[in-house]
Design a protein around this motif. Structure first.
Motif, short mmCIF file in Angstrom:
data_model
loop_
_atom_site.label_atom_id
_atom_site.label_comp_id
_atom_site.label_asym_id
_atom_site.label_seq_id
_atom_site.Cartn_x
_atom_site.Cartn_y
_atom_site.Cartn_z
N UNK A 1 73.79 13.23 23.61
CA UNK A 1 73.72 11.97 22.85
C UNK A 1 72.59 11.96 21.83
N UNK A 2 71.49 12.66 22.13
CA UNK A 2 70.36 12.63 21.20
C UNK A 2 70.45 13.71 20.12
N UNK A 3 71.47 14.56 20.18
CA UNK A 3 71.66 15.58 19.15
C UNK A 3 70.67 16.72 19.21
N UNK A 4 69.97 16.88 20.35
CA UNK A 4 68.93 17.89 20.48
C UNK A 4 69.35 18.97 21.49
N UNK A 5 68.69 20.14 21.40
CA UNK A 5 68.96 21.25 22.31
C UNK A 5 67.65 21.89 22.77
N UNK A 6 67.59 22.18 24.06
CA UNK A 6 66.46 22.93 24.62
C UNK A 6 67.04 24.11 25.39
N UNK A 7 66.85 25.31 24.86
CA UNK A 7 67.42 26.53 25.41
C UNK A 7 66.30 27.44 25.89
N UNK A 8 66.45 27.97 27.10
CA UNK A 8 65.49 28.93 27.65
C UNK A 8 66.00 30.34 27.37
N UNK A 9 65.16 31.18 26.79
CA UNK A 9 65.58 32.52 26.34
C UNK A 9 65.12 33.60 27.30
N UNK B 1 68.99 22.42 28.42
CA UNK B 1 70.39 22.40 28.04
C UNK B 1 71.12 23.71 28.27
N UNK B 2 70.38 24.83 28.30
CA UNK B 2 71.09 26.09 28.45
C UNK B 2 70.19 27.29 28.43
N UNK B 3 70.82 28.44 28.28
CA UNK B 3 70.13 29.72 28.40
C UNK B 3 70.62 30.67 27.31
N UNK B 4 69.72 31.50 26.81
CA UNK B 4 70.03 32.56 25.86
C UNK B 4 69.79 33.89 26.54
N UNK C 1 75.32 33.84 40.34
CA UNK C 1 74.46 33.01 41.18
C UNK C 1 74.82 31.52 41.10
N UNK C 2 75.80 31.19 40.26
CA UNK C 2 76.26 29.81 40.16
C UNK C 2 75.30 28.87 39.45
N UNK C 3 74.58 29.38 38.45
CA UNK C 3 73.52 28.60 37.81
C UNK C 3 73.89 28.09 36.41
N UNK C 4 75.16 28.23 36.01
CA UNK C 4 75.50 27.92 34.62
C UNK C 4 76.37 26.68 34.44
N UNK C 5 76.62 25.93 35.49
CA UNK C 5 77.39 24.70 35.33
C UNK C 5 76.64 23.72 34.42
N UNK C 6 77.39 23.10 33.52
CA UNK C 6 76.84 22.10 32.59
C UNK C 6 75.74 22.66 31.69
N UNK C 7 75.75 23.98 31.47
CA UNK C 7 74.74 24.59 30.62
C UNK C 7 75.40 25.23 29.39
#
Length: 298
Positions: free
Chosen positions: A40-48, A86-89, A101-107
């Protein structure tokens, strides 16, 4: 780092899947719960976490900090569990581990494409596309593509890298897959590739990278936070994520520079790896929470 998110049984199951049931990885990835790219806020925070595939295992003064895959996955699990992430790179090996490992739901999953320019190699500037390609990402349901575009005017290896990146931009646009380009003007200094982090150099790199391909409609930028960041962001209309760079110096100063840059027009969030996964005090959760709060105003 005292928090634990992955049991020894989970790691044993991961090893079993890889050896005995590799198709399970694809199934788990396909069946994961998906989400829209932007909230909703139009932003992304991705861990690389795509550094090891380039042979870059160092963090600060520890040359092998990222060598232990189990520890890296544990740190990734902590990061992905925190609100606002929000997710992973990553490269396929990292992403497949996280899927198993089942860690990617909703990411949001960002696939790293070119990792062939190995750190310290004589061919480092000829940055071959040795990771994901667009076809495989579309087939597997990956949400975003990422490339590194180091431009060294004194090294002929830059030319095939630019051509390959243009082709990747074309393919991503045709597939309607967002693709982020991470450009730098780079030089050889005492046998090592050094990125020029002056505002003028970053602006020059943006101009070159933004023009790659025959369709820029799905192109994003991934840019370092440098002095005169206002001028840098005036050089592009493309949505931009800020990168964290090598950890070092004063963490508070780093966070302050991110906070200031996040307020600029066109900046959509952060893509940060080692600075948050291997913080000075070892508290991954706190480091990630600090960054997430800046991105999403938590």
């Amino acid at each position: 780092m005292t928090e634990t998110h992955i049991s020894s049984a989970k790691f044993e199951d991961l090893r079993r899947i890889r050896a005995e049931a590799p198709a399970t990885v694809t199934e788990l990835f396909r069946d994961r719960k998906r989400r829209d790219l932007l909230g909703d806020d139009g932003k992304l925070f991705i861990v690389a976490a795509d550094h090891p595939a380039r042979g870059a295992l160092a963090v600060g003064d520890n040359p092998t900090a990222m060598a232990n895959r189990y520890e890296l996955l544990e740190r990734m699990a902590i990061a992905l569990s925190r609100p606002g992430v929000d997710g992973v790179l990553g490269t396929p090996d990292i992403i497949d581990d996280l899927a198993a490992l089942g860690l990617l739901d909703d990411k949001i999953v960002v696939g790293s494409m070119n990792r062939g320019g190995l750190r310290g190699a004589s061919f480092e500037m000829d940055d071959r596309y040795t990771g994901y390609d667009v076809t495989s990402m579309v087939e597997r349901g990956i949400d975003f593509a990422k490339t590194l575009v180091r431009i060294n005017l004194a090294d002929a290896g830059t030319s095939p890298t630019l051509e390959a990146t243009a082709n990747a931009v074309n393919e991503a646009a045709a597939a309607q897959l967002p693709i982020m380009l991470e450009p730098f003007m780079s030089n050889w200094v005492n046998g090592k590739v050094v990125n020029d982090l002056s505002a003028d150099a970053v602006i020059q790199s943006i101009g070159i990278a933004a023009g790659l391909g025959n369709d820029s409609s799905y192109t994003w930028m991934k840019l370092p936070v440098v002095d005169e960041m206002e001028r840098v962001m005036e050089a592009t209309t493309m949505p931009t994520l800020l990168l964290g760079g090598d950890p070092g110096g004063d963490p508070d100063a780093t966070y302050a520079s991110w906070q200031n840059a996040l307020a600029l027009p066109g900046v959509r969030g952060l893509t940060v790896g080692r600075t948050l996964l291997y913080p000075h005090d070892g508290d991954v959760a706190q480091a990630v929470d600090t960054a997430a709060a800046m991105v999403h105003n938590l």
